[in-house]
Design a protein around this motif. Structure first.
Motif, PDB file in Angstrom:
ATOM      1  N   GLY A  35       0.496  -1.439   0.349  1.00 43.46           N
ATOM      2  CA  GLY A  35       0.034  -0.101   0.458  1.00 43.46           C
ATOM      3  C   GLY A  35       0.723   1.195  -0.136  1.00 43.46           C
ATOM      4  N   HIS A  36       0.458   2.647  -0.423  1.00 46.36           N
ATOM      5  CA  HIS A  36       0.863   3.718  -0.529  1.00 46.36           C
ATOM      6  C   HIS A  36      -0.089   4.908   0.246  1.00 46.36           C
ATOM      7  N   GLY A  37       0.265   5.535   0.969  1.00 50.28           N
ATOM      8  CA  GLY A  37      -0.465   5.925   1.827  1.00 50.28           C
ATOM      9  C   GLY A  37       0.362   7.459   2.265  1.00 50.28           C
ATOM     10  N   ARG A  38       0.757   8.061   3.685  1.00 52.18           N
ATOM     11  CA  ARG A  38       1.283   8.915   3.635  1.00 52.18           C
ATOM     12  C   ARG A  38       2.492   8.448   4.043  1.00 52.18           C
ATOM     13  N   GLN A  39       2.391   7.362   4.320  1.00 53.49           N
ATOM     14  CA  GLN A  39       3.924   6.867   5.266  1.00 53.49           C
ATOM     15  C   GLN A  39       4.704   6.620   4.211  1.00 53.49           C
ATOM     16  N   LYS A  58       1.560  -4.095   4.043  1.00 53.89           N
ATOM     17  CA  LYS A  58      -0.070  -4.356   4.632  1.00 53.89           C
ATOM     18  C   LYS A  58      -0.283  -5.593   4.381  1.00 53.89           C
ATOM     19  N   GLY A  87       1.019   5.471   8.387  1.00 57.36           N
ATOM     20  CA  GLY A  87       1.188   3.837   8.039  1.00 57.36           C
ATOM     21  C   GLY A  87       0.323   2.376   9.337  1.00 57.36           C
ATOM     22  N   ASP A  88      -0.643   3.175  10.112  1.00 55.42           N
ATOM     23  CA  ASP A  88      -1.052   2.422  10.399  1.00 55.42           C
ATOM     24  C   ASP A  88      -2.581   1.999   9.811  1.00 55.42           C
ATOM     25  N   GLY A  89      -2.448   2.628   9.133  1.00 56.49           N
ATOM     26  CA  GLY A  89      -3.755   1.156   8.339  1.00 56.49           C
ATOM     27  C   GLY A  89      -5.147   2.437   8.158  1.00 56.49           C
ATOM     28  N   LYS A  90      -6.287   2.081   7.137  1.00 56.76           N
ATOM     29  CA  LYS A  90      -7.804   1.865   7.394  1.00 56.76           C
ATOM     30  C   LYS A  90      -8.628   1.482   6.996  1.00 56.76           C
TER      31      LYS A  90
ATOM     32  N   VAL F  28      -3.215   4.074  -1.739  1.00 56.83           N
ATOM     33  CA  VAL F  28      -3.653   2.736  -2.948  1.00 56.83           C
ATOM     34  C   VAL F  28      -2.869   1.913  -2.445  1.00 56.83           C
ATOM     35  N   THR F  29      -4.389   0.513  -2.815  1.00 55.02           N
ATOM     36  CA  THR F  29      -3.389  -0.624  -1.975  1.00 55.02           C
ATOM     37  C   THR F  29      -3.421  -1.212  -3.357  1.00 55.02           C
ATOM     38  N   GLU F  62      -6.878  -0.747  -5.817  1.00 59.03           N
ATOM     39  CA  GLU F  62      -7.824  -0.240  -4.560  1.00 59.03           C
ATOM     40  C   GLU F  62      -7.923   1.000  -4.552  1.00 59.03           C
ATOM     41  N   VAL F  64      -9.887   4.263  -2.020  1.00 56.84           N
ATOM     42  CA  VAL F  64     -11.059   5.102  -2.065  1.00 56.84           C
ATOM     43  C   VAL F  64     -11.363   6.210  -2.016  1.00 56.84           C
ATOM     44  N   ARG F 101      -9.589   6.091   9.587  1.00 56.96           N
ATOM     45  CA  ARG F 101      -7.904   6.169   9.597  1.00 56.96           C
ATOM     46  C   ARG F 101      -8.044   5.124  10.784  1.00 56.96           C
ATOM     47  N   ARG F 103      -4.950   5.314  12.797  1.00 56.54           N
ATOM     48  CA  ARG F 103      -4.086   5.729  13.775  1.00 56.54           C
ATOM     49  C   ARG F 103      -4.562   7.121  14.281  1.00 56.54           C
TER      50      ARG F 103
HETATM   51  N1  LIG Z   1      -7.707   5.644  -0.406  1.00 54.85           N
HETATM   52  C1  LIG Z   1      -6.835   4.973  -0.027  1.00 54.85           C
HETATM   53  N2  LIG Z   1      -7.629   4.063  -0.748  1.00 54.85           N
HETATM   54  C2  LIG Z   1      -7.382   2.594  -0.199  1.00 54.85           C
HETATM   55  N3  LIG Z   1      -6.131   2.257   0.277  1.00 54.85           N
HETATM   56  C3  LIG Z   1      -5.762   3.220   1.315  1.00 54.85           C
HETATM   57  C4  LIG Z   1      -6.837   4.513   0.909  1.00 54.85           C
HETATM   58  N4  LIG Z   1      -5.640   5.080   2.338  1.00 54.85           N
HETATM   59  C5  LIG Z   1      -4.482   4.361   2.383  1.00 54.85           C
HETATM   60  N5  LIG Z   1      -4.995   3.128   2.068  1.00 54.85           N
HETATM   61  C6  LIG Z   1      -4.083   2.058   2.400  1.00 54.85           C
HETATM   62  O1  LIG Z   1      -3.576   2.207   3.944  1.00 54.85           O
HETATM   63  C7  LIG Z   1      -2.260   2.047   3.839  1.00 54.85           C
HETATM   64  C8  LIG Z   1      -1.795   2.705   5.089  1.00 54.85           C
HETATM   65  O2  LIG Z   1      -2.382   4.090   5.569  1.00 54.85           O
HETATM   66  P1  LIG Z   1      -1.356   5.508   5.396  1.00 54.85           P
HETATM   67  O3  LIG Z   1      -1.872   7.044   4.845  1.00 54.85           O
HETATM   68  O4  LIG Z   1      -0.034   5.061   4.867  1.00 54.85           O
HETATM   69  O5  LIG Z   1      -1.121   5.078   6.716  1.00 54.85           O
HETATM   70  P2  LIG Z   1      -2.168   7.011   7.999  1.00 54.85           P
HETATM   71  O6  LIG Z   1      -3.777   5.997   8.340  1.00 54.85           O
HETATM   72  O7  LIG Z   1      -1.612   6.197   9.535  1.00 54.85           O
HETATM   73  O8  LIG Z   1      -2.230   7.886   7.250  1.00 54.85           O
HETATM   74  C9  LIG Z   1      -1.654   2.713   2.443  1.00 54.85           C
HETATM   75  O9  LIG Z   1      -1.078   2.068   2.639  1.00 54.85           O
HETATM   76  C10 LIG Z   1      -2.603   1.539   1.392  1.00 54.85           C
HETATM   77  O10 LIG Z   1      -2.611   0.612   2.024  1.00 54.85           O
END
Ligand SMILES: Nc1ncnc2c1ncn2[C@@H]1O[C@H](COP(=O)(O)OP(=O)(O)O)[C@@H](O)[C@H]1O
Ligand SMILES: Nc1ncnc2c1ncn2[C@@H]1O[C@H](COP(=O)(O)OP(=O)(O)O)[C@@H](O)[C@H]1O
Ligand SMILES: Nc1ncnc2c1ncn2[C@@H]1O[C@H](COP(=O)(O)OP(=O)(O)O)[C@@H](O)[C@H]1O
Lengths: 112, 465, 465, 465, 112, 112
Positions: A35-39, A58, A87-90, F28-29, F62, F64, F101, F103
């Motif tokens: 996954g990619h997010g803010r981490q 993840k 990076g805790d996730g969603k 994105v995941t 994926e 959201v 989220r 976190r």
């Molecule tokens: N909008 C989104 N759609 C799908 N997956 C997401 C989305 N945002 C985050 N994720 C998933 O959640 C993980 C953690 O998100 P991240 O933004 O790094 O952490 P945090 O929730 O702490 O900001 C990502 O690596 C990704 O897999």
């Protein structure tokens, strides 16, 4: 019925699963995802060629649960998966049209 | 291509082929005999050197890829390269140090505790044999062969603190340890005039054919100290930490087994009958160790595992190392059997009770195996196999208990305790100094990320691309 | 360290270095010549022993990791460790049995069918050569070298019933098989007085240099019988069952190739010109087998595969084993070529038609290869390569068809048929007895779970953690 | 089993054991001495042949599994088998060509540029030594040993065009290249009468102990030309193309290191002191290369990588190849150090600037390493190590700059330039001809699918089943 | 349109896919997952450390189908995947908002 | 909120991710999947046993996203993933009930 989809840190998987078990949630399907997010990711260099790896491993948990247990399950996951760090996730929640147990054709909530 | 050889051989072949007519002249007999003597010497050297060069290569193979695979298969995927690197870097760094002065400090005559600098930078180490140590092979071969032992020993320790130590801290620690522990212990046991070397003027006769004390006791007990000082991996023991690829460990174990022929049979320093005897004892010990560990597992869990089988083989090998060239093959099998059971018990029962995190069981296998192997050598060593130690009357001295020399067990114990003392103190000192120079442990975040990415900036596998 | 050696060599070096002045005294000539004779003998032994110790290690390497990798790469992921264990456990168990009595039963003089117990528990097997078998190397080396053959042979069979047999059943079966099949066949072909051993008083001259009959025919035909008796894997043939890692198989195949130099060239029992000849014939056969299998694939499918290339090499190696030290290198290449085509045809066409589940083609490669190799040895064996068999007049006897001795093909056929008979009946008996002791097959649930988890309680890979 | 050997040895042992009584008769002294001479010769041969057979096996191991693993770990998963096959097919095809005529064209006397057909189909290549090249080992051994060099050289080139060339085009190219480049260069440097062979009548003295020029310069520069002519992989350089398994590459690198002992120390063609010296120089160069590459990385990126460490070791090995038997071990270490830095710079900085796609750095490591190794041999070669080259007065000639013979650097440069010229032109011609016969590159779709599926119809791993 | 998500025993994958093909369903996306439900796992022991593995490998099939074919597809899967044993798996049904074929921008049911 | 699920050619993953980043979509995941549609597979032969492999590797993305960005995201993916060849893949859109989220317990669109 709802599908609760939680994308969490892989090293939190055991904790989350134990918490869910304690809460009486047994049925779960787990997928390794990236996954990619803010981490932020990390750099890899192979003989001078540099790559920024920003997809991190993840674990995705999917649980289909009856409406009555939805919030409890979400709370359980929240508590077990949270470290407070990026990076805790969603968690995402979806509507489920139908659920069927293949073994005996149970349908609806009794299939979960 | 070997022009030198070619030239040299032209001489020999003149000697050997062209001879008949020439030989008819009676007056030449003495000259011919002299020439033959030289030729026989060269030919003895060829046979022995062939074996010792191969043995050197085999012992190097034990570290890389052998031990590197054995260990790296046991860690989690994210640490596979970092673990391999701990072995590989020893192949690089110890090699250079060995050439610079470590060889000299071990095998230079020096005093009872440590050698000197006579061979520093390989000064005086050339094609001519060193008659004290190995009179039929080039001194260079002897030096190279011994080098491979110095490489693997610190690499073994790394199993104790797998998955959590920073790369350069590991290197600094290993270098210090090499000089503080390996060098003196090896000199005492194998060096000319070494305190424990009965064959070259030592005070207390300790029999260590291939390094049970020098390699396994030192590394094993050092491993224990290091594991305790460095502390457990985060998440140990409740988190799932299983070998990421027993397939790698299996390959590594087989290479260790094979390489151990070089280690133990090579320690005869010649392709002699003694080498054959050590070869067979080694092989039997490995087999017996594998069997007894599997039996123990089957009794305890109902199933023998692959990890158990290879662990047992390695335990048998580590344990027979000390005695390989002093005991009969049948004794080798007995030693292996005991090793499998005892090491199993240490690794599976005792360790899990005590709760330290010797992650890859460097202590449980090498330390424990080395220790009991040292004592068992005192039991099983026999002049029927090895008659090098002479009584005043020129006859072969009785060696172990089976020869009626019960006191040898005490001597072996002293040897073991000295090695343990060096290991424990030397490790403590080395780790403390290392800590002053650079942080020893990875931080928590790095440990979570894994050594490969955090320390080396790479990944072991990219199956997804 | 080798104190014995050291002492021994001090003698030699006195002899060899200090000589000149001393040699001037004429009366000493005879003594010097005697000393030289002993020294030459030692030096011949060093060269030959060096080669044979290495060969022993190489042949062990063929089983582990060689065959273990070759086979385990071909199974599904869930069976990788279980398959490796089938090879590894032979390294442990056969070793011990060999020392206890199997060696003696093969190489003790005994009668035409089987040896005796003179060497039980390695009694009388020491540093002195056994003059009947290998006059220049320690008896222990000969014993160890032969042991490695006994290890790999039952391990080969396991390919036929891969992925479905319980671990301890496999062990029990292999032990029975060792005594019922391997021991008598090996004695007949190689033992002193063995019925088929023309070099040591046998009745029917069968030429088997390195084990085409003893190893490959026995294991291959036993494999066929076992595959049929044990039955197919559940889901065979309609389910997808593909090699989980041809990478492992590839590594294994390369190690087999390399190890086979020890197997075939080592069978010269000395580092002689005959060893070189066998080495080259072996290498050519491997190369030619790989080429012809690839060509066959390309003709049939348009693509040469990696699995095909390595299978062809192994087929070439198995097939040339019988003749390696009797045929010229060029004949070796021809044998390899034929092997690649014939084994390809057996494995790809015939097997799939007949429908038995010889999962890893132990029969198709080793049985078929061994059989045609046995016959082809009757064709290509030549006294130009091997003049050990003497006519009444002391001249080298003609060997195969190319020497004008067409009848040898018949002799080879008899040898093959005897080995086949032993293999078929011995396997049948061994499996029946095993079945009385313990269930042979895994139950359906275990088979679905895989050997690793069901039998050994582990997993080969944990890439996910 | 070795009946021939057995018979032969019966003679020797009669000679050697039964002697005493017989020796009392004075008249027999001459006969005895003659017999001893023959026996010593046999025994010298045993020792040397033991080492050379092992060395041959080691060098083969460098190609498979060594290089095959090293390279295939560096490519993407979908190309793992295709990359392995490029090494493996050389083991098969070059072997046969070597026997047919390539050996003869290199080592047959011929003229200054190329040999002749005297040894075609191994005619005249038997158990007796070839006195020109290796007077103590069977000619067959020499032939086999040299064969292993011819196998690995074209296999090395394939690293330059990894992941994009069709299998049979690679085979066709390699065959052409073997004859157009390898055969003449090897003859010139090593063949009797070869233009650059100072030891057997050549005009320009180029010292190439183990193939720095013949193997590494030729393959490295050919690799560069091939990489440029064939063009980049689709998606290079912006797409992520990372090694799919550094674990495989690591194993491969360790096997290369080990095998290189056969390559370099085996080039003494005897188990002599020169072999020991080359062994040690090789080992030191590998260690030093690994260290300097790691240091360079740490300076540039803050992290030393596993890929860097093994690349450095290989660079050190490739670079010391030319000088291994001419330089001291300490010089070997210096050469290794330089190699690590220079090759690092070439691979990491220069290549990425120039932008050609030498995918696995065959040029950057072997070409560059071979080239600087060639020049450094001119600097460090010394008669203290190798006194085969004689002055008119019979004394050993000064070799390199360190012996005061600065001009040798120029000679080495000439040798290098000739090899480069052959490599560049021969590769251009070979690729053009190949292109006329069959398309060289995979089409875009195949490249996306990967070599394994597209060219060989298989997959390297099926972890999912 | 509906997404039918079936979590089945991996060794049933071939059977299910063949049955689907026979029923004319071509489009399917498959993920390897690990699941936990009522099926019990197994024990693994590594040098005395014991782990209970209760996540078992499963195959997840996802098919987006028009409403008209929904029940047929479910039945097809049920028949092909059922062994009658615990662990046979589940089928979940979700609503799909939109479907688009990337190649040619087809939308809706014609994109399936 | 919607979940946009895109099944694309794996070698297009980098392009698509870059386009998404450029469009400001970070979360994105990604899952490795195997898919079957109209694209034909390949044959594999192992010692004469022939398998038709018709499941091809695909990457599933994926995301959201808030309703407001849905179409933009779809277009971005379409443009970056399209080659015009069979096998380019599909996009499916689903309704999302809730997003959290882990976190910090952010909910709804602010959690994305
Ligand atoms: N909008 C989104 N759609 C799908 N997956 C997401 C989305 N945002 C985050 N994720 C998933 O959640 C993980 C953690 O998100 P991240 O933004 O790094 O952490 P945090 O929730 O702490 O900001 C990502 O690596 C990704 O897999
Ligand atoms: N409530 C659920 N949510 C998500 N996945 C589930 C749920 N229940 C079961 N599963 C999945 O279905 C698989 C089979 O379920 P299981 O309960 O073992 O079999 P059965 O349906 O025969 O009772 C599980 O391994 C898991 O992947
Ligand atoms: N109806 C569907 N349900 C789920 N996934 C599908 C469906 N149709 C196609 N897919 C997925 O999309 C991928 C590409 O589809 P394909 O039909 O091959 O390409 P195209 O869209 O160009 O016709 C398939 O491999 C599969 O993973």
């Amino acid at each position: 019925m709802f599908k609760i989809e939680a994308i969490i840190q892989p090293f939190k998987l055991d904790d989350v699963r134990e918490a869910l078990k304690a809460a009486g949630i047994d049925g779960v399907t787990i997928t390794e995802v990236r996954g990619h997010g803010r981490q932020k990711g990390h750099k890899e260099i192979y003989r001078g060629r540099e790559y920024h790896v920003d997809l991190l491993p993840k674990a995705k948990l999917e649980m289909v649960v009856p409406e009555s247990r939805k919030d409890e399950v979400i709370d359980t996951i929240m508590n077990a998966a949270r470290t407070g760090n990026i990076g805790d996730g969603k968690i995402f929640v979806y509507n489920v049209g139908e659920a069927i147990r293949i073994r005996n054709n149970d349908r609806g909530e009794s299939a979960l | 291509m070997s022009p030198t050889k070619r030239a040299y051989l032209r001489v020999c072949s003149m000697l050997l082929c062209a001879a008949p007519a020439f030989a008819l002249q009676a007056g030449n007999t003495d000259a011919e005999i002299s020439a033959l003597k030289a030729a026989v010497k060269a030919s003895q050297s060829a046979g022995d050197n062939a074996w010792m060069l191969v043995s050197s290569a085999f012992v190097l193979m034990m570290t890389g890829p052998g031990l590197a695979l054995f260990y790296s298969g046991l860690v989690r995927r994210k640490n596979v390269l970092g673990t391999m690197m701990q072995s590989f870097v020893m192949m690089a760094v110890v090699t250079l140090l060995w050439g610079i002065c470590a060889y000299s400090l071990v095998f230079g005559e020096g005093n009872a505790l440590i050698g000197d600098f006579r061979y520093a930078f390989l000064n005086g180490v050339g094609g001519a044999p060193n008659l004290d140590y190995a009179p039929t092979i080039p001194h260079l071969t002897f030096m190279a062969y011994q080098m491979m032992f110095a490489i693997i020993t610190p690499a073994l320790i790394a199993g104790a603190f797998a998955e959590r130590v920073r790369f350069h801290a590991m290197v600094v620690f290993s270098v210090l340890w090499l000089f503080l522990v390996y060098v003196p212990v090896a000199h005492m046991v194998w060096g000319k005039g070494g305190y424990l070397n009965p064959f070259l003027g030592g005070k207390i006769p300790v029999f260590d054919f291939a390094g049970g004390t020098v390699v396994h006791i030192t590394s094993g007990f050092s491993a224990l100290v290091a594991a305790i000082m460095i502390g457990k991996r985060h998440g140990f023991p409740h988190e799932r930490m299983v070998p990421h690829s027993l397939v790698l460990s299996f390959i590594g174990a087989c290479m260790l087994w094979m390489g151990w022929f070089g280690f133990n049979a090579g320690s005869a320093l010649a392709a002699s009958a003694l080498a054959s005897s050590a070869f067979v004892a080694t092989h039997f010990a490995a087999a017996a160790g594998a069997v007894s560990w599997m039996v123990a597992e089957r009794i305890k869990n109902g199933k023998a595992s692959a990890l158990g089988a290879i662990s047992g083989a390695v335990a048998g090998l580590a344990t027979v190392t000390q005695g390989a060239g002093f005991v009969t093959p049948v004794s080798g099998a007995i030693i292996g059997f005991i090793a499998g059971f005892v090491c199993y018990y240490m690794v599976v029962v005792v360790k899990n009770k005590l709760g330290y995190d010797d992650s890859l069981d460097a202590f449980g296998v090498h330390g424990v195996g080395g220790f009991i192997g040292c004592l068992l050598t005192g039991v099983f060593a026999t002049r029927a196999v090895n008659d090098a130690l002479k009584l005043a009357n020129g006859q072969a001295a009785p060696l172990g208990l089976v020869d009626g020399n019960a006191g040898q067990i005490g001597n072996q114990l002293i040897g073991a305790l000295i090695a343990i003392a060096f290991g424990v103190i030397g490790t403590w000192v080395s780790l403390k100094i290392t800590g002053l120079i650079t942080p020893v442990r990875m931080d928590k975040q790095q440990e979570a990320e894994g050594m490969d990415v955090a320390l080396h900036g790479e990944e072991g596998y990219a199956f997804e691309d």
